[in-house]
Structure formats: structure tokens, C-alpha cells
Design an enzyme around this catalytic site. Structure first.
Site, PDB file in Angstrom:
ATOM      1  N   ASN A  20      -4.238   7.114  -1.130  1.00 47.74           N
ATOM      2  CA  ASN A  20      -3.904   6.598   0.156  1.00 47.74           C
ATOM      3  C   ASN A  20      -3.375   8.580  -0.101  1.00 47.74           C
ATOM      4  O   ASN A  20      -3.294   8.752   1.142  1.00 47.74           O
ATOM      5  CB  ASN A  20      -3.178   6.031   0.348  1.00 47.74           C
ATOM      6  CG  ASN A  20      -3.607   5.051   1.203  1.00 47.74           C
ATOM      7  OD1 ASN A  20      -4.557   4.469   1.790  1.00 47.74           O
ATOM      8  ND2 ASN A  20      -2.794   3.422   1.531  1.00 47.74           N
TER       9      ASN A  20
ATOM     10  N   HIS B 221      -3.600  -3.265  -5.791  1.00 51.87           N
ATOM     11  CA  HIS B 221      -3.609  -3.602  -4.921  1.00 51.87           C
ATOM     12  C   HIS B 221      -4.997  -3.389  -4.318  1.00 51.87           C
ATOM     13  O   HIS B 221      -5.633  -2.301  -4.299  1.00 51.87           O
ATOM     14  CB  HIS B 221      -3.545  -1.789  -4.956  1.00 51.87           C
ATOM     15  CG  HIS B 221      -2.911  -1.127  -3.083  1.00 51.87           C
ATOM     16  ND1 HIS B 221      -3.771   0.300  -2.511  1.00 51.87           N
ATOM     17  CD2 HIS B 221      -2.782  -1.326  -2.208  1.00 51.87           C
ATOM     18  CE1 HIS B 221      -3.446   0.109  -1.817  1.00 51.87           C
ATOM     19  NE2 HIS B 221      -3.635  -0.480  -0.853  1.00 51.87           N
TER      20      HIS B 221
ATOM     21  N   GLU C 204      -6.314  -0.184  -6.879  1.00 56.73           N
ATOM     22  CA  GLU C 204      -5.326  -0.327  -7.867  1.00 56.73           C
ATOM     23  C   GLU C 204      -4.464  -0.616  -8.356  1.00 56.73           C
ATOM     24  O   GLU C 204      -3.887  -1.531  -8.620  1.00 56.73           O
ATOM     25  CB  GLU C 204      -4.720   0.852  -6.727  1.00 56.73           C
ATOM     26  CG  GLU C 204      -5.287   2.445  -6.352  1.00 56.73           C
ATOM     27  CD  GLU C 204      -4.827   3.049  -5.359  1.00 56.73           C
ATOM     28  OE1 GLU C 204      -5.625   3.504  -4.822  1.00 56.73           O
ATOM     29  OE2 GLU C 204      -4.353   2.841  -4.499  1.00 56.73           O
TER      30      GLU C 204
ATOM     31  N   SER D  73       0.247  -1.151  -0.179  1.00 54.64           N
ATOM     32  CA  SER D  73      -0.094  -0.134  -0.053  1.00 54.64           C
ATOM     33  C   SER D  73       0.754   1.230  -0.356  1.00 54.64           C
ATOM     34  O   SER D  73      -0.004   2.351  -0.584  1.00 54.64           O
ATOM     35  CB  SER D  73      -0.738  -0.211   1.291  1.00 54.64           C
ATOM     36  OG  SER D  73      -0.084  -0.612   2.091  1.00 54.64           O
TER      37      SER D  73
HETATM   38  P1  NAD Z   1      -0.403  -9.234   8.314  1.00 52.70           P
HETATM   39  O1  NAD Z   1       0.432  -9.235   9.562  1.00 52.70           O
HETATM   40  O2  NAD Z   1      -1.774  -9.569   7.830  1.00 52.70           O
HETATM   41  O3  NAD Z   1      -0.049 -10.353   7.480  1.00 52.70           O
HETATM   42  C1  NAD Z   1       1.037 -10.497   6.472  1.00 52.70           C
HETATM   43  C2  NAD Z   1       1.736 -12.671   6.339  1.00 52.70           C
HETATM   44  O4  NAD Z   1       2.612 -11.840   5.983  1.00 52.70           O
HETATM   45  C3  NAD Z   1       1.405 -12.759   8.321  1.00 52.70           C
HETATM   46  O5  NAD Z   1       0.981 -13.250   7.650  1.00 52.70           O
HETATM   47  C4  NAD Z   1       3.475 -13.253   8.001  1.00 52.70           C
HETATM   48  O6  NAD Z   1       3.483 -14.296   8.537  1.00 52.70           O
HETATM   49  C5  NAD Z   1       3.696 -13.315   6.510  1.00 52.70           C
HETATM   50  N1  NAD Z   1       5.113 -12.880   6.173  1.00 52.70           N
HETATM   51  C6  NAD Z   1       6.206 -12.194   5.949  1.00 52.70           C
HETATM   52  N2  NAD Z   1       7.074 -12.231   5.764  1.00 52.70           N
HETATM   53  C7  NAD Z   1       6.843 -13.291   4.782  1.00 52.70           C
HETATM   54  C8  NAD Z   1       7.678 -13.768   4.186  1.00 52.70           C
HETATM   55  N3  NAD Z   1       9.071 -12.818   3.668  1.00 52.70           N
HETATM   56  N4  NAD Z   1       6.954 -14.575   3.257  1.00 52.70           N
HETATM   57  C9  NAD Z   1       5.867 -15.045   3.127  1.00 52.70           C
HETATM   58  N5  NAD Z   1       4.907 -14.595   4.222  1.00 52.70           N
HETATM   59  C10 NAD Z   1       5.379 -13.709   4.771  1.00 52.70           C
HETATM   60  O7  NAD Z   1      -0.583  -8.233   7.054  1.00 52.70           O
HETATM   61  P2  NAD Z   1      -1.595  -7.563   6.159  1.00 52.70           P
HETATM   62  O8  NAD Z   1      -2.291  -6.144   6.949  1.00 52.70           O
HETATM   63  O9  NAD Z   1      -1.988  -8.971   5.351  1.00 52.70           O
HETATM   64  O10 NAD Z   1      -1.192  -6.642   5.044  1.00 52.70           O
HETATM   65  C11 NAD Z   1      -0.269  -7.767   3.603  1.00 52.70           C
HETATM   66  C12 NAD Z   1       0.603  -6.176   2.850  1.00 52.70           C
HETATM   67  O11 NAD Z   1      -0.612  -5.674   2.301  1.00 52.70           O
HETATM   68  C13 NAD Z   1       1.482  -5.170   2.964  1.00 52.70           C
HETATM   69  O12 NAD Z   1       2.219  -5.152   2.541  1.00 52.70           O
HETATM   70  C14 NAD Z   1       0.330  -4.024   2.851  1.00 52.70           C
HETATM   71  O13 NAD Z   1       0.885  -2.944   2.956  1.00 52.70           O
HETATM   72  C15 NAD Z   1      -0.597  -4.261   2.554  1.00 52.70           C
HETATM   73  N6  NAD Z   1      -2.128  -4.267   2.361  1.00 52.70           N
HETATM   74  C16 NAD Z   1      -2.799  -4.235   3.780  1.00 52.70           C
HETATM   75  C17 NAD Z   1      -3.931  -4.083   3.951  1.00 52.70           C
HETATM   76  C18 NAD Z   1      -4.555  -3.637   5.251  1.00 52.70           C
HETATM   77  O14 NAD Z   1      -5.707  -2.893   5.337  1.00 52.70           O
HETATM   78  N7  NAD Z   1      -4.488  -4.671   6.133  1.00 52.70           N
HETATM   79  C19 NAD Z   1      -4.837  -3.109   2.535  1.00 52.70           C
HETATM   80  C20 NAD Z   1      -3.962  -2.838   1.878  1.00 52.70           C
HETATM   81  C21 NAD Z   1      -2.698  -3.773   1.539  1.00 52.70           C
END
Ligand code: NAD
Length: 504
Positions: free
Chosen positions: A194, A144, A156, A123
Site C-alpha cells: 500500500n 496481512h 506481508e 492493512s
Molecule cells: P468486514 O467488514 O467484511 O468484516 C469485519 C467483521 O468483523 C464484521 O463481520 C464485524 O461484525 C466483525 N467485527 C467487528 N468488530 C469486532 C469485534 N470487536 N470482535 C469480533 N468481530 C468484530 O471487513 P474486512 O474487509 O474483512 O476487513 C477486516 C480487516 O482486514 C480490517 O482490519 C481490514 O483493514 C483488513 N483487510 C481488508 C482487506 C480488504 O480488501 N477488505 C484486505 C486486507 C486487509
């Protein structure tokens, strides 16, 4: 790119909140999905949790048993990336860390076929930076999604400097096939949503920092123009730590452009652990027994007024016709003056003007300015401010008149642009800059803000409604008042203003 993505096997890396949602949506669309997470057991846990929520949806009649079984069967938790070597598309949703994402894509490049598309759900990170050092950076693209993924329509599709146009188009087409609404974006800080959303929070925080009014008045004013939640309650819901971090990231990524300066008020909330709902206290108090503060909407009695003048320019004609009817019903005779260069009402020595951005005190001693509004629903809250010399009687009269016109007026400090006008003008300004810089087109910005953050309309819809001259006037008044870079008018908007002037 050879094989179309519509039949590709998909590897989702990261089985957190986003990865699990993405896996569900891909499986719902008929894809075979591999789900992998670095934390042992996490992918299996996510699969089990997904099964539970699918069964809950089955109970509600949203899915049939056969659909639930199909979706569950299509998602295969895997322990290693190598287990998904035949994937045609990777969607990465791991931790938001540039080094971690680069390392993952570096590894995937050697494991997967040369045609496999590498999409990131980041994001905030640059797609160009994530692709650095890969043998084929052209196949890296941003995809995204918004949270919760199965419900939010927007995707996106973010192109870095080296993303191949065919790759971005393939992700665009795939998102459409999945029932999403994709919008093309250039990889710049905050992408579309954002970035354009920053002023929604920033203007509310500026008003609170300057103690211009209360959070409940700000929220009520913004709800009155169609937002589902006001900025203060929304920041409390998102969490000030998260919201502040995004603002800081956008600010730093723009080389500390003053436009994006984070708020001292919000920084203090974060420092004090007042993170919002999740910590029991944010801008509002959520502790047990506390009641949400309300806005006093008791109307003031309207004194007898024999006659008043309505001033309007052409685009406000419908509002004025409506107001004439309302005032007549209150026993007040009206004249409509269409030659003035301001919009509002006049009676005796009182002038009530729809804000053009300037504080009331800059317009005269007996002036009240009121905020931008939509055609009235049920008693919408409307901010107004009085010049420092205005008499108590005139202020009470203005408040009673706004009440008679169907509003629930709220007095705020006499600063430029009140609440709605300054926020909407800044949202339009940010969207205009995004278009100017080729981040997206106007239709993309409008779709993104409505589908990504549930705005009641898009910034270019507001521009069409209020017009470039009024938007630029508000911004210039803010710029004159505060000085500095924050309220500078977008070059794109200046161009729109010239076009409007030449068309007139
Ligand atoms: P989260 O913490 O819920 O999940 C991330 C997962 O990735 C975890 O289970 C972790 O164990 C795993 N992980 C970390 N490093 C890893 C690796 N090297 N290989 C494999 N697995 C790995 O996070 P999230 O909220 O799901 O966010 C994930 C991505 O999505 C981020 O880039 C975040 O910026 C993006 N994002 C989040 C949101 C939101 O609202 N949460 C919205 C849009 C985008």
C-alpha cells in the site's frame, strides 16, 4: 514460542470478507479453525456462505467432495472467545479500528495460553500501536493477507518494534506451509504494497489534475508496459473513497510528507459521490448506455524519408537494431550513432528523444520526446510530447515515424516524464525509500508488488532494466519542474547511481 504453529488450532476473529477467506485457507491447510464474530449469527452465516462457494468449486472440479467436507468440518463457528481457549494462533480480521483491535487483544491475552501468537490482518494500523499495553507485546505480529484470500499469494509478515523475531519467523513459515508467499515487512505506514503503490495512482491523478491528457490515454500507456489495468480504471474498480482513504492515511501517518499529498482531483470525485464502478460514475461513466472511451490508434501516413540517424547508448542497442529493421522495411536508410548522450531518432531538424524526464521544450525548438516502452508487442500505445516551437509538419512526421516503429502514438501535454516514465520512476523511488528505511529488502518489494497487486514486474526489476542514471534523471527533471518534496530522489537510489557511475 514453544509449540510450532503447523499443528496449532486457529481462532479467526471477524467473519467478514477477509476473516472468512483466512478461515478457509487455514482449514484447507489442515488446521482446526474457530471462527468468531461480534455480530450475532455472523460467524454461522460466513460458514454457510463458505460451504456454498466450496460446493461451487466442487462443481467446477477444483475440490473433491471429501475435501469440501473436511474443510467445512474443520471450521467451527463459536459464539465467544472463551470457546477457543486452546487456540495456538489468533488471526484478527475485525473492523479497522485501533481501539477495537487493542481491546480484543487485551481480552485475548487473558483467555488464551501464554504461547498463543496474536496476529492482525490490519492493512493500515501500526503493529507497534496495536501491541501497546499488552503484557507480552512480543507475540503480536501483522499477518496481512490480500483480497480474495484463497487466491492472492502474498502475505506481508509485519513486525512492530516489540515483535519477537521468532514470532515473525513462525508466521513466515506457516504462511509458506499454507502455499502463500510471505514477505517480511517492518511496521511503517502502508507496509510494503500500500505504500509502494501510491505513485501508481498519484501520478495518474496529477496528470488528470493538470489536464495533461485523458484517462483513457493514461490507462492505455500503462497497459502497454504490462499492467493488467491502468490506474484510472483500477481506482474506479477499487472505489475512490477507499483509495483516497488509504492515501490520506499514509499521508497523515508520514506527518504530512508532501511526497504523499492526496489529490484534489480525487477529493472532488469523492465529494461528488463519483466513487467509481459501484456508484455508476468515477473517472469514467458506467451508467447504462455509456460506452468506455477509446484511444484513437489510426496511424498517420509516413512521408518519404531518404535517411535518418538513430542515436543510442549501449543499453538500448537491441531496440535500435529492431528499429533499423523496421525502418528499412519502410524504405528508410539509417545510420546508428552510439556516441550521443541521448536515445532516439533524428531527421532533418527534427529530434525525437526517448524521455530523460525533461519536457521537449527544454531541449530545443524542434524536439519530440517519447515515453519509456518495452520491446513492442502489438501496436502498444506510447505517449509523446512536442516542444512548443515544433512545426506542425515535424509533429506529424514524429507521429508517423512512431507508428512505423510499431507504436500507437498519443500526444500529451509537454510536461516532464510523460506517463510511463514518471510513474515507473516514482514507483522505483518509493520502493528504494522503503528499502532505505528497512521496511523490506529489494526481493521482498518485487515479490510483494507482483503478488499483492499483480504488477507485471517489481520496482527493482524496472531499476535493473532502465538503470539508476535514467531513473534519477527523470526524478530530477520532475523535481526541477515542480519543486517541493514530492519528487525528491531517495538516498538509496542516489547510492545506486554512484555505484553505477563508479562501475562505468
Ligand atoms: P468486514 O467488514 O467484511 O468484516 C469485519 C467483521 O468483523 C464484521 O463481520 C464485524 O461484525 C466483525 N467485527 C467487528 N468488530 C469486532 C469485534 N470487536 N470482535 C469480533 N468481530 C468484530 O471487513 P474486512 O474487509 O474483512 O476487513 C477486516 C480487516 O482486514 C480490517 O482490519 C481490514 O483493514 C483488513 N483487510 C481488508 C482487506 C480488504 O480488501 N477488505 C484486505 C486486507 C486487509
Amino acid at each position: 514460542m514453544n509449540a510450532p504453529l503447523s499443528s496449532a488450532k486457529i481462532l479467526v476473529v471477524g467473519a467478514g470478507i477477509m476473516g472468512a477467506g483466512i478461515a478457509q485457507v487455514a482449514a484447507q491447510a489442515g488446521h482446526k479453525v474457530y471462527l468468531m464474530d461480534a455480530r450475532e449469527g455472523a460467524a454461522r452465516q460466513a460458514h454457510a456462505k463458505l460451504s456454498e462457494s466450496l460446493h461451487a468449486l466442487l462443481a467446477k472440479g477444483k475440490f473433491t467432495q471429501a475435501q469440501v467436507d473436511d474443510i467445512r468440518m474443520r471450521i467451527a463457528p463459536v459464539d465467544t472467545l472463551a470457546d477457543a481457549a486452546d487456540a495456538g494462533l489468533v488471526i484478527e480480521a475485525i473492523v479497522e479500528n485501533l481501539d477495537a483491535k487493542r481491546a480484543l487483544f487485551g481480552e485475548l491475552e487473558f483467555l488464551l495460553g501464554g504461547d498463543c501468537v496474536l496476529a492482525s490482518n490490519t492493512s493500515s494500523l501500526s503493529i507497534t500501536a496495536i501491541a501497546k499495553g499488552l503484557r507480552n507485546p512480543g507475540r503480536v505480529v501483522g499477518m496481512h493477507f490480500f483480497n480474495p484470500v484463497p487466491l492472492m499469494k502474498l502475505v506481508e509478515v509485519v513486525s512492530g518494534l516489540q515483535t519477537a523475531p521468532g514470532v515473525a519467523q513462525a508466521i513466515f513459515d506457516l504462511s509458506t506451509a499454507w502455499g502463500k508467499v510471505p514477505v517480511q515487512a517492518r511496521s511503517t505506514p502502508g507496509f510494503i504494497v500500500n505504500r509502494i503503490a501510491r505513485p501508481f495512482y498519484a501520478e495518474a491523478l496529477a496528470l488528470l489534475h493538470e489536464q495533461s491528457t485523458s484517462p483513457q490515454v493514461i490507462d492505455a500507456c500503462m497497459r502497454a508496459i504490462g499492467f493488467r489495468m491502468g490506474p484510472c480504471e483500477l481506482m474506479d474498480l477499487i472505489g475512490h473513497d477507499t483509495n483516497f482513504a488509504v492515501t490520506q492515511a499514509v499521508y497523515a501517518a508520514n506527518f504530512f510528507d508532501k511526497r504523499y499529498t492526496p489529490s484534489l482531483f480525487q477529493s472532488a470525485l469523492v465529494d461528488g459521490g463519483m466513487l467509481g464502478r459501484k456508484s455508476g460514475r468515477g473517472i469514467y461513466d458506467y451508467s447504462a448506455g455509456s460506452k468506455p472511451p477509446t484511444v484513437d490508434t489510426q496511424p498517420l501516413p509516413l512521408p518519404a524519408i531518404a535517411h535518418l540517424q538513430l542515436h543510442s547508448r549501449t543499453q538500448d542497442a537491441q531496440t535500435m537494431v529492431d528499429w533499423q529493421v523496421r525502418l528499412q522495411a519502410a524504405g528508410i536508410a539509417t545510420d546508428l550513432v552510439t556516441t550521443s548522450n541521448w536515445t532516439g531518432l533524428q531527421t532533418g531538424d527534427l529530434q525525437m528523444r526517448r524521455t530523460d524526464g525533461r519536457p521537449a521544450s527544454a531541449l530545443g525548438p524542434q524536439v519530440v520526446v517519447y515515453d519509456w516502452h518495452l520491446p513492442q508487442g502489438s501496436a502498444p500505445v506510447l505517449a509523446f510530447a512536442a516542444s512548443s516551437g515544433a512545426s506542425v509538419d515535424n509533429i506529424a512526421l514524429a507521429q508517423a515515424l512512431l507508428g512505423a516503429l510499431g507504436f500507437a502514438p498519443q500526444r500529451v501535454a509537454d510536461q516532464p516524464g510523460l506517463v510511463a516514465a514518471r510513474t515507473l520512476a516514482m514507483l522505483v523511488n518509493e520502493a528504494a525509500d522503503a528499502v532505505q528505511q528497512g521496511v523490506c529488502d529489494p526481493a521482498g518489494a518485487d515479490a510483494a508488488m507482483q503478488l499483492g497487486v499483480n504488477y507485471p514486474a517489481g520496482p527493482f526489476d524496472w531499476l535493473a532494466r532502465w538503470g539508476a542514471p535514467a531513473v534519477v534523471q527523470v526524478l530530477e527533471a520532475l523535481d526541477t519542474h515542480y519543486r517541493g518534496e514530492r519528487y525528491r530522489v531517495s538516498p538509496w537510489l542516489r547510492h545506486a547511481l554512484w555505484q553505477a557511475q563508479h562501475a562505468a
